[in-house]
Design a protein around this motif. Structure first.
Motif, PDB file in Angstrom:
ATOM      1  N   PRO A  50       8.404   7.995 -15.919  1.00  0.00           N
ATOM      2  CA  PRO A  50       7.938   7.139 -14.668  1.00  0.00           C
ATOM      3  C   PRO A  50       9.117   6.790 -14.796  1.00  0.00           C
ATOM      4  O   PRO A  50      10.233   6.555 -15.339  1.00  0.00           O
TER       5      PRO A  50
ATOM      6  N   TYR B  60      10.171   2.109 -13.807  1.00  0.00           N
ATOM      7  CA  TYR B  60       9.892   1.302 -14.453  1.00  0.00           C
ATOM      8  C   TYR B  60      10.178  -0.025 -12.978  1.00  0.00           C
ATOM      9  O   TYR B  60      11.406   0.585 -13.006  1.00  0.00           O
TER      10      TYR B  60
ATOM     11  N   SER C 105      10.069  -4.149 -12.805  1.00  0.00           N
ATOM     12  CA  SER C 105      10.041  -5.617 -13.118  1.00  0.00           C
ATOM     13  C   SER C 105      10.176  -6.589 -12.006  1.00  0.00           C
ATOM     14  O   SER C 105      11.595  -5.862 -11.436  1.00  0.00           O
TER      15      SER C 105
ATOM     16  N   CYS D 225      12.001 -11.646 -17.492  1.00  0.00           N
ATOM     17  CA  CYS D 225      10.613 -10.162 -16.231  1.00  0.00           C
ATOM     18  C   CYS D 225       9.180 -10.699 -16.765  1.00  0.00           C
ATOM     19  O   CYS D 225       8.999 -10.837 -17.573  1.00  0.00           O
TER      20      CYS D 225
ATOM     21  N   SER E 266       5.693  -6.334 -14.987  1.00  0.00           N
ATOM     22  CA  SER E 266       6.614  -4.824 -14.920  1.00  0.00           C
ATOM     23  C   SER E 266       5.153  -3.687 -14.912  1.00  0.00           C
ATOM     24  O   SER E 266       4.191  -3.767 -15.097  1.00  0.00           O
ATOM     25  N   ALA E 267       5.868  -2.568 -14.251  1.00  0.00           N
ATOM     26  CA  ALA E 267       4.623  -1.394 -13.237  1.00  0.00           C
ATOM     27  C   ALA E 267       5.474  -0.238 -12.961  1.00  0.00           C
ATOM     28  O   ALA E 267       7.099  -0.216 -13.104  1.00  0.00           O
ATOM     29  N   LYS E 268       5.031   0.202 -12.810  1.00  0.00           N
ATOM     30  CA  LYS E 268       5.055   1.834 -12.873  1.00  0.00           C
ATOM     31  C   LYS E 268       5.389   1.932 -11.488  1.00  0.00           C
ATOM     32  O   LYS E 268       4.605   1.574 -10.774  1.00  0.00           O
TER      33      LYS E 268
ATOM     34  N   VAL F  98       5.105   0.052  -5.570  1.00  0.00           N
ATOM     35  CA  VAL F  98       3.758  -0.255  -7.370  1.00  0.00           C
ATOM     36  C   VAL F  98       2.880  -0.447  -6.820  1.00  0.00           C
ATOM     37  O   VAL F  98       1.982  -0.746  -6.122  1.00  0.00           O
TER      38      VAL F  98
ATOM     39  N   ILE G 291      14.873  -2.237 -11.420  1.00  0.00           N
ATOM     40  CA  ILE G 291      14.414  -0.556 -11.722  1.00  0.00           C
ATOM     41  C   ILE G 291      15.172   0.249 -13.087  1.00  0.00           C
ATOM     42  O   ILE G 291      15.936   0.274 -13.081  1.00  0.00           O
ATOM     43  N   LYS G 292      14.197   0.178 -13.443  1.00  0.00           N
ATOM     44  CA  LYS G 292      14.813   1.500 -14.883  1.00  0.00           C
ATOM     45  C   LYS G 292      14.489   3.058 -14.407  1.00  0.00           C
ATOM     46  O   LYS G 292      13.830   3.433 -14.294  1.00  0.00           O
TER      47      LYS G 292
ATOM     48  N   SER H 245      19.555   1.141 -15.971  1.00  0.00           N
ATOM     49  CA  SER H 245      18.693  -0.125 -15.292  1.00  0.00           C
ATOM     50  C   SER H 245      19.382  -0.938 -13.946  1.00  0.00           C
ATOM     51  O   SER H 245      20.546  -0.880 -14.204  1.00  0.00           O
TER      52      SER H 245
END
Length: 221
Positions: free
Chosen positions: A110, A112, A114, A121, A124-126, A137, A167-168, A174
């Motif tokens: 995924p 992620y 944040s 932060c 945080s979400a996918k 998101v 954004i990871k 990131s």
């Protein structure tokens, strides 16, 4: 020209552009027409040499006729034949008008996102999907409230407000972005919300994101 007249203009044996999306990736191919039923509003395409059959499953399909498009649903997709049911004459579909390709990250790897205030932060979400110019998101109602609290804004006042985002990307360090809230969609009776952001990136981070999107396109197709 109405739908019936356009169906009558389609020539059996000729190739027409057929357009859809697969996990957010545009799929545009030219396939040969086998037969047309004007009364039943059906078009049959020869799919014996198509390499992207799996892309034609659930999404809307568009058939291009010059400058016009027919919006279609899939009637059947069995073996070497794709049969489409024509709904209506349509303006150019979003996939044609979109400036940048949008991809859906894989479940196993995924992306992620944040949302940050200063160095902290708080949410945080996918990512649901991502492009060079935007990201979406899915957040719970509680996380949306945290996000708006960070801005000291109510939902109706949060549009076009900017967020600092991290954004990871899979297998990448990131990247930082400035995100502008563009839309909010209510999901599952208000339990979840889908938020869409326009993003701005530094050149080095844009290069990383572009590389990920190209790689993800190859995986999907």
């Amino acid at each position: 020209m109405d739908t019936g007249e356009l169906l009558k203009s389609i020539k059996v044996g000729e190739k027409y552009e057929v357009i859809t999306t697969w996990h957010g990736v545009p799929v545009r191919i030219k396939q040969k027409v086998r037969w047309v039923s004007v009364s039943d509003r059906l078009i049959s395409f020869d799919f014996s040499d198509c390499k992207f059959k799996r892309a034609f499953s659930n999404e809307k399909v568009y058939v291009r006729l010059g400058e016009l498009y027919l919006e279609c649903d899939i009637f059947s997709n069995i073996r070497d034949e794709l049969v489409l049911y024509v709904n209506m004459v349509s303006p150019p579909p979003p996939v044609v008008m979109r400036e940048f390709v949008r991809v859906e990250p894989s479940e196993s790897q995924p992306v992620y996102v944040s949302f940050c205030a200063g160095e902290d932060c708080i949410v945080s979400a996918k990512a649901v999907d991502v492009s060079e110019s935007g990201v979406s998101v899915m957040l719970s109602k509680e996380d949306v409230a945290k996000l708006f609290s960070m801005l000291n804004s109510a939902e109706g006042e949060a549009y076009h407000k900017t967020f600092s985002m991290v954004i990871k990307l899979p297998e990448e360090s990131s990247i930082s972005a400035l995100g502008e809230l563009k839309n909010i969609l209510n999901k599952d009776e208000g339990i979840y919300f889908r938020l869409g952001f326009k993003i701005e990136l530094k050149p080095a981070d844009l290069k990383k994101l572009r590389s990920y999107i190209m790689k993800r396109q190859r995986e999907i197709l």
